[in-house]
Design a protein around this motif. Structure first.
Motif, short mmCIF file in Angstrom:
data_model
loop_
_atom_site.label_atom_id
_atom_site.label_comp_id
_atom_site.label_asym_id
_atom_site.label_seq_id
_atom_site.Cartn_x
_atom_site.Cartn_y
_atom_site.Cartn_z
N ARG A 110 0.82 -1.22 0.00
CA ARG A 110 0.00 0.00 0.00
C ARG A 110 0.85 1.27 0.00
O ARG A 110 0.56 2.23 -0.70
CB ARG A 110 -0.94 -0.01 1.20
CG ARG A 110 -2.05 -1.04 1.08
CD ARG A 110 -3.10 -0.89 2.14
NE ARG A 110 -2.58 -1.18 3.48
CZ ARG A 110 -3.32 -1.13 4.58
NH1 ARG A 110 -4.59 -0.76 4.53
NH2 ARG A 110 -2.80 -1.44 5.76
N ASN A 191 -9.93 4.83 10.49
CA ASN A 191 -9.37 5.49 9.32
C ASN A 191 -10.40 5.42 8.19
O ASN A 191 -10.76 4.33 7.75
CB ASN A 191 -8.07 4.79 8.94
CG ASN A 191 -7.41 5.39 7.71
OD1 ASN A 191 -7.97 6.23 7.02
ND2 ASN A 191 -6.21 4.91 7.41
N GLY A 209 6.03 -1.90 0.67
CA GLY A 209 5.55 -2.14 2.02
C GLY A 209 4.32 -1.31 2.36
O GLY A 209 3.75 -0.64 1.50
N ASP A 210 3.95 -1.35 3.62
CA ASP A 210 2.70 -0.75 4.09
C ASP A 210 2.99 0.47 4.95
O ASP A 210 3.54 0.35 6.05
CB ASP A 210 1.93 -1.80 4.90
CG ASP A 210 0.53 -1.35 5.27
OD1 ASP A 210 0.22 -0.15 5.10
OD2 ASP A 210 -0.27 -2.20 5.74
N HIS A 211 2.62 1.64 4.46
CA HIS A 211 2.86 2.87 5.21
C HIS A 211 2.07 2.93 6.51
O HIS A 211 2.44 3.66 7.44
CB HIS A 211 2.52 4.08 4.35
CG HIS A 211 1.09 4.16 3.93
ND1 HIS A 211 0.51 3.24 3.07
CD2 HIS A 211 0.10 5.02 4.26
CE1 HIS A 211 -0.76 3.56 2.88
NE2 HIS A 211 -1.03 4.63 3.59
N GLU A 212 0.97 2.16 6.60
CA GLU A 212 0.18 2.19 7.83
C GLU A 212 0.88 1.43 8.95
O GLU A 212 0.50 1.55 10.12
CB GLU A 212 -1.22 1.64 7.57
CG GLU A 212 -2.01 2.51 6.61
CD GLU A 212 -3.49 2.17 6.57
OE1 GLU A 212 -3.93 1.39 7.44
OE2 GLU A 212 -4.19 2.68 5.68
N ARG A 213 1.90 0.66 8.62
CA ARG A 213 2.68 -0.05 9.64
C ARG A 213 4.05 0.60 9.86
O ARG A 213 4.77 0.22 10.78
CB ARG A 213 2.87 -1.52 9.22
CG ARG A 213 1.57 -2.30 9.16
CD ARG A 213 1.83 -3.75 8.78
NE ARG A 213 0.60 -4.52 8.71
CZ ARG A 213 0.03 -5.12 9.74
NH1 ARG A 213 0.61 -5.04 10.93
NH2 ARG A 213 -1.10 -5.80 9.61
N THR A 214 4.41 1.53 8.99
CA THR A 214 5.73 2.16 9.09
C THR A 214 5.62 3.68 9.23
O THR A 214 5.90 4.23 10.29
CB THR A 214 6.58 1.79 7.85
OG1 THR A 214 5.85 2.16 6.66
CG2 THR A 214 6.87 0.31 7.81
N THR A 215 5.20 4.35 8.16
CA THR A 215 5.19 5.81 8.14
C THR A 215 4.20 6.41 9.13
O THR A 215 4.55 7.34 9.87
CB THR A 215 4.88 6.31 6.71
OG1 THR A 215 5.71 5.63 5.77
CG2 THR A 215 5.11 7.81 6.62
N PRO A 217 2.81 5.14 11.99
CA PRO A 217 3.23 5.04 13.40
C PRO A 217 4.39 5.98 13.74
O PRO A 217 4.42 6.56 14.83
CB PRO A 217 3.63 3.57 13.54
CG PRO A 217 2.81 2.86 12.51
CD PRO A 217 2.76 3.81 11.36
N ARG A 218 5.32 6.13 12.81
CA ARG A 218 6.44 7.05 13.05
C ARG A 218 5.94 8.48 13.21
O ARG A 218 6.34 9.19 14.14
CB ARG A 218 7.43 6.96 11.88
CG ARG A 218 8.51 8.04 11.89
CD ARG A 218 9.35 7.96 10.64
NE ARG A 218 10.19 9.14 10.49
CZ ARG A 218 10.95 9.38 9.43
NH1 ARG A 218 10.99 8.52 8.42
NH2 ARG A 218 11.69 10.49 9.35
#
Length: 257
Positions: A110, A191, A209-215, A217-218
């Motif tokens: 995503r 969301n 990858g998945d921004h909802e699991r990386t970007t 949260p950061r």
């Protein structure tokens, strides 16, 4: 994501619509829509028509974006991309804004897919909207953009409070049932699949990858992620199943009476 009609969350503080609201957007339209079969056997999910309208979901989305001041949209295609591209070409003279399509030829996730599409926006140094291709909604994107700007956010998510698809039971402190509530609003916000992004957000997305699991949260840890509750009376529905199509048609007919 839940697909029930949203009950509005607590209304955000009133904000004056931004004069510098985004004029470009990404529509993520590459999903297979397996839960919408057989409607999606020969077309991508955003090309499924809302019964009684003669217009696919993406047609409603593009009209809404144009009404909110968007002049350029990048549509990210994947599953049966050629069907969506052919429809856009057939509607070219009638489309209310400029549309570019990009195709994700291999799975990028995503976040990677969003980044791939964002790289084709005409104004890379300007903010932008994004929306999932299965969302049918109406609310002021300009107010959401102002909310985003006032909070100096890097990304802002629209938040919906969908109805629970089951009946709920209320009890008193002694455990005696006091009331049955049919399809009550969820106590949680979700969301809603509509976003405002600052120009700098694109570089924070993963290539795969998945921004909802990386970007996301950061940004949340850094307090640069904002949530915009859908305003009072806003309509929102995610079209996930055949039941959602029927309910959307019913709700549209009710609103037009």
């Amino acid at each position: 994501m839940s697909s029930e009609t949203s009950e509005t969350a607590s209304a955000p503080p009133f904000v004056v619509p931004a004069d510098d609201a985004p004029t470009q957007a990404v529509v993520l339209a590459g999903g297979q829509g397996s839960r919408l079969r057989p409607y999606t056997d020969d077309r991508p999910k955003p090309m499924v028509e809302i019964p009684g309208t003669g217009t696919p979901i993406i047609g409603h989305q593009l009209s809404w974006l144009a009404a909110e001041g968007v002049t350029d949209a990048v549509v990210s295609c994947g599953h049966l991309a050629e069907v969506l591209q052919e429809w856009l070409e057939s509607q070219w003279d009638a489309l209310p804004l400029n549309v570019t399509t990009v195709v994700e030829h291999e799975p990028l996730g995503r976040g990677g897919g969003l980044k791939h599409a964002a790289r084709h926006l005409p104004r890379p140094d300007a903010p932008w909207y994004a929306t999932n291709g299965d969302i049918w909604t109406r609310f002021s994107l300009r107010e959401m953009a102002a909310f985003h700007t006032e909070r100096d956010a890097t990304a802002t998510l629209a938040l919906a409070r969908p109805r629970i698809p089951w009946g709920a039971v209320e009890t008193d402190p002694l455990g005696r049932i006091t009331e049955f509530v049919e399809s009550p609003p969820s106590p949680f916000q979700i969301n809603a699949g509509v976003y405002v992004f600052s120009a700098a957000f694109t570089a924070l997305l993963p290539d795969r990858g998945d921004h909802e699991r990386t970007t996301f949260p950061r940004l949340a840890r850094e307090r640069r992620l904002a949530g915009f509750p859908l305003p009072q009376g806003a309509y929102w529905r995610a079209i996930d199943t055949a039941k959602d199509l029927a309910e959307a048609a019913k709700e549209l007919a009710h609103r037009e009476r």
